[in-house]
Design a protein around this motif. Sequence first.
Motif, PDB file in Angstrom:
ATOM      1  N   LEU A   1       0.864  -1.191   0.000  1.00  9.48           N
ATOM      2  CA  LEU A   1       0.000   0.000   0.000  1.00  9.48           C
ATOM      3  C   LEU A   1       0.899   1.240   0.000  1.00  9.48           C
ATOM      4  O   LEU A   1       1.705   1.427   0.922  1.00  9.48           O
ATOM      5  CB  LEU A   1      -0.895  -0.001   1.252  1.00  9.48           C
ATOM      6  N   VAL A   2       0.765   2.088  -1.022  1.00  9.49           N
ATOM      7  CA  VAL A   2       1.562   3.317  -1.123  1.00  9.49           C
ATOM      8  C   VAL A   2       0.696   4.490  -0.676  1.00  9.49           C
ATOM      9  O   VAL A   2      -0.374   4.727  -1.227  1.00  9.49           O
ATOM     10  CB  VAL A   2       2.035   3.534  -2.576  1.00  9.49           C
TER      11      VAL A   2
ATOM     12  N   ILE B   1      -1.594  -1.042  -4.150  1.00 10.21           N
ATOM     13  CA  ILE B   1      -2.777  -0.219  -3.953  1.00 10.21           C
ATOM     14  C   ILE B   1      -2.291   1.124  -3.438  1.00 10.21           C
ATOM     15  O   ILE B   1      -1.207   1.209  -2.880  1.00 10.21           O
ATOM     16  CB  ILE B   1      -3.760  -0.879  -2.947  1.00 10.21           C
ATOM     17  N   GLU B   2      -3.099   2.150  -3.611  1.00 15.39           N
ATOM     18  CA  GLU B   2      -2.601   3.460  -3.217  1.00 15.39           C
ATOM     19  C   GLU B   2      -3.652   4.268  -2.493  1.00 15.39           C
ATOM     20  O   GLU B   2      -4.855   4.036  -2.649  1.00 15.39           O
ATOM     21  CB  GLU B   2      -2.074   4.222  -4.440  1.00 15.39           C
ATOM     22  N   ALA B   3      -3.148   5.222  -1.663  1.00  8.57           N
ATOM     23  CA  ALA B   3      -4.038   6.136  -0.949  1.00  8.57           C
ATOM     24  C   ALA B   3      -3.367   7.499  -0.898  1.00  8.57           C
ATOM     25  O   ALA B   3      -2.155   7.596  -0.768  1.00  8.57           O
ATOM     26  CB  ALA B   3      -4.301   5.624   0.465  1.00  8.57           C
ATOM     27  N   ALA B   4      -4.206   8.561  -0.995  1.00  4.91           N
ATOM     28  CA  ALA B   4      -3.653   9.920  -1.024  1.00  4.91           C
ATOM     29  C   ALA B   4      -3.730  10.597   0.338  1.00  4.91           C
ATOM     30  O   ALA B   4      -3.231  11.699   0.509  1.00  4.91           O
ATOM     31  CB  ALA B   4      -4.397  10.752  -2.065  1.00  4.91           C
ATOM     32  N   ASP B   5      -4.359   9.948   1.311  1.00  6.24           N
ATOM     33  CA  ASP B   5      -4.448  10.564   2.648  1.00  6.24           C
ATOM     34  C   ASP B   5      -4.521   9.473   3.712  1.00  6.24           C
ATOM     35  O   ASP B   5      -4.726   8.293   3.412  1.00  6.24           O
ATOM     36  CB  ASP B   5      -5.660  11.491   2.737  1.00  6.24           C
ATOM     37  N   GLY B   6      -4.357   9.891   4.964  1.00  8.29           N
ATOM     38  CA  GLY B   6      -4.261   8.947   6.073  1.00  8.29           C
ATOM     39  C   GLY B   6      -5.530   8.151   6.322  1.00  8.29           C
ATOM     40  O   GLY B   6      -5.477   6.934   6.531  1.00  8.29           O
TER      41      GLY B   6
ATOM     42  N   LEU C   1       4.787   4.817   3.630  1.00  9.03           N
ATOM     43  CA  LEU C   1       4.004   5.927   4.181  1.00  9.03           C
ATOM     44  C   LEU C   1       4.776   7.242   4.144  1.00  9.03           C
ATOM     45  O   LEU C   1       5.880   7.334   4.693  1.00  9.03           O
ATOM     46  CB  LEU C   1       3.625   5.574   5.640  1.00  9.03           C
ATOM     47  N   ASP C   2       4.166   8.253   3.541  1.00  9.42           N
ATOM     48  CA  ASP C   2       4.725   9.612   3.528  1.00  9.42           C
ATOM     49  C   ASP C   2       4.455  10.257   4.893  1.00  9.42           C
ATOM     50  O   ASP C   2       3.537   9.864   5.611  1.00  9.42           O
ATOM     51  CB  ASP C   2       4.028  10.403   2.407  1.00  9.42           C
TER      52      ASP C   2
END
Length: 587
Positions: free
Chosen positions: A467-468, A491-496, A513-514
């Motif tokens: 997960l990015v 898979i990706e997510a743009a926020d927490g 995790l950024d």
Amino acid sequence: MASNPKPDKSHKIKMMEEQLAKKLNRQVVGSLVGCVHCGMCHESCHYVLSHPDDPKMTPSYKADQLRKLFKANHDWTGRFFPWWVGAKNRALTDDDLENLKDIAFGTCTNCRRCTFNCPMGVDTATLNRIMRGLLSHVGVMPEGVRVVSKDQWELGNQMGVLKEDYIDTLEWMSEELEEDLGHDEAKIPLNKKGAKIAYAINPREVKYDPRTIKEAALIFWAAGEDWTMTDEGWDNTNFGLFSGDDQLGGACGKRVYDAVAEVGAKKLVISECGHGYRSTRCEGVNWAGVDVDFEMESSVMTMINYIKEGKIKVDKSRNSELVTFHDSCNNARSCGFYEEPRELLNMVCENFVEMTPNRAENFCCTGGGGAMSMSEYTPRRLVSAKVKADQISNTGAKIVVTSCHNCVDGLADLIKHYELGCDVKQLVDLVANALVLPTEKKAGEVVEEMVPKSTGVAEPLAGRKVLVVDDEEDVRTFLVTLFEDAGATVIEAADGDTAIEIAQREKPDLISLDISMPGKDGVETFCEIRKTAGIEATPVCIVTGHPEFRKVIYDREVPPPEGYLEKPVDEDKLIAYASHIIETSKK
Ligand code: SF4
Ligand code: SF4
């Protein structure tokens, strides 16, 4: 009217008093009776400077808590006229112990700066350590101290590193070194009988910063050293120094000494850790009641000697940024190790500026004395860190060098808190960076070659789900492409919030995790992952553009992330690292 009856002395207080009697020697009694309450030491304490209106922060007030117990039992004036010598209102009940715990563990880092400013030679830090030991003796201590002490008793290292993970990490670093240098012999030797040098490290190096193990191995290799690490007794740190438990101190020391004897090394080299150096080289033999027949030295001395003897060559122009140096309290005030780190620093970097004050008068990183393990005192610790933050920012340096792993964490935490925008490095980092290898074609190449170029496997993440999480679309696309090329399902997510929701549903093998994200940032997202049932053990690799965030999570009451990388990431290094994290986390 009847006066309030005097409370009975509790069983724990009686036990503490019995224990105190065993700790009295000339030095301790001298400090107990020597204080004339002149106040000259008060402004040497970072807690006083940050809490100027609180008399309970003064070194003399803290030590007086032990003095009262001493005077009530060992001084005839105190036995007959306790009110006269201030022993009347000493701790008597179990409720009083909580207050003593707060003072001994939460308002003193045992830095000994006050000791150096006392005209009577009173060693308040030693008295504070004794008070900690008395409290630990009756089971009263912060939870962090209890957990770390238990790990060191049971597992032989204070960070609970399992033997297989330790060996696995050494093998990982060894493989990288071999690959970086292209030499089969460039390995990290383990349990090599008859090696000249045994090398003991801080477990933080295994758990959070294995890069420093590889750097040390590179330097040993470049010097042609006959050295080894050991699979027992490899932890040079000693929580007995912080908890005041001499038995733990002796057990930790003996583990290390036995390991050196087992391989038959002539010298023990202690990696850069202030309290590790003090405990292992200076105190441990006394606590353990043993003699050793090998030399012990700091790795700083080892590196200086390699340069002086021409065993390694360095190019100081590779470390051209302005750096300053932080003296670890244990190295400096307790071991007199002032000039050696500076000598090495001047050998391997071009621009060095002293912070003021320095050497014996330097202020604690404010994470000393085990403070980093006591999260309940974090807010007070960070307030007390203001003086250290000012010292650093006044130098204008963007790199703070220290010769202590514990100070690295303490400094990184205050740098983040006070937004100083600095990085923290150790001398081993600078020496490795300045190292000129015989095979180099031109200066600078070795730095690049230190980065792993490949895992050697075509699709090392095949069958894995990653997960990015990153708010920047182009960064996400870059990372997704890299992981997919390595065989992973991504898979990706743009926020927490979305990341946590997806993680619960998809159960990834790894989360990249950024940190800097709008809304719930990476730190909050990470903490929530750790506290959410079903995904709390998911391996997390922090990928951040802000190096100072690397240690940001250490003071949170959650297990730390499995790894971190700085942006911009090296593509092959990211995949090698991700693969290693997933593999080691499965165990
Ligand atoms: S510890 Fe020393 S400097 Fe501090 S108050 Fe006592 S006598 Fe004075
Ligand atoms: S040892 Fe350091 S922290 Fe403790 S009272 Fe003295 S100056 Fe303050």
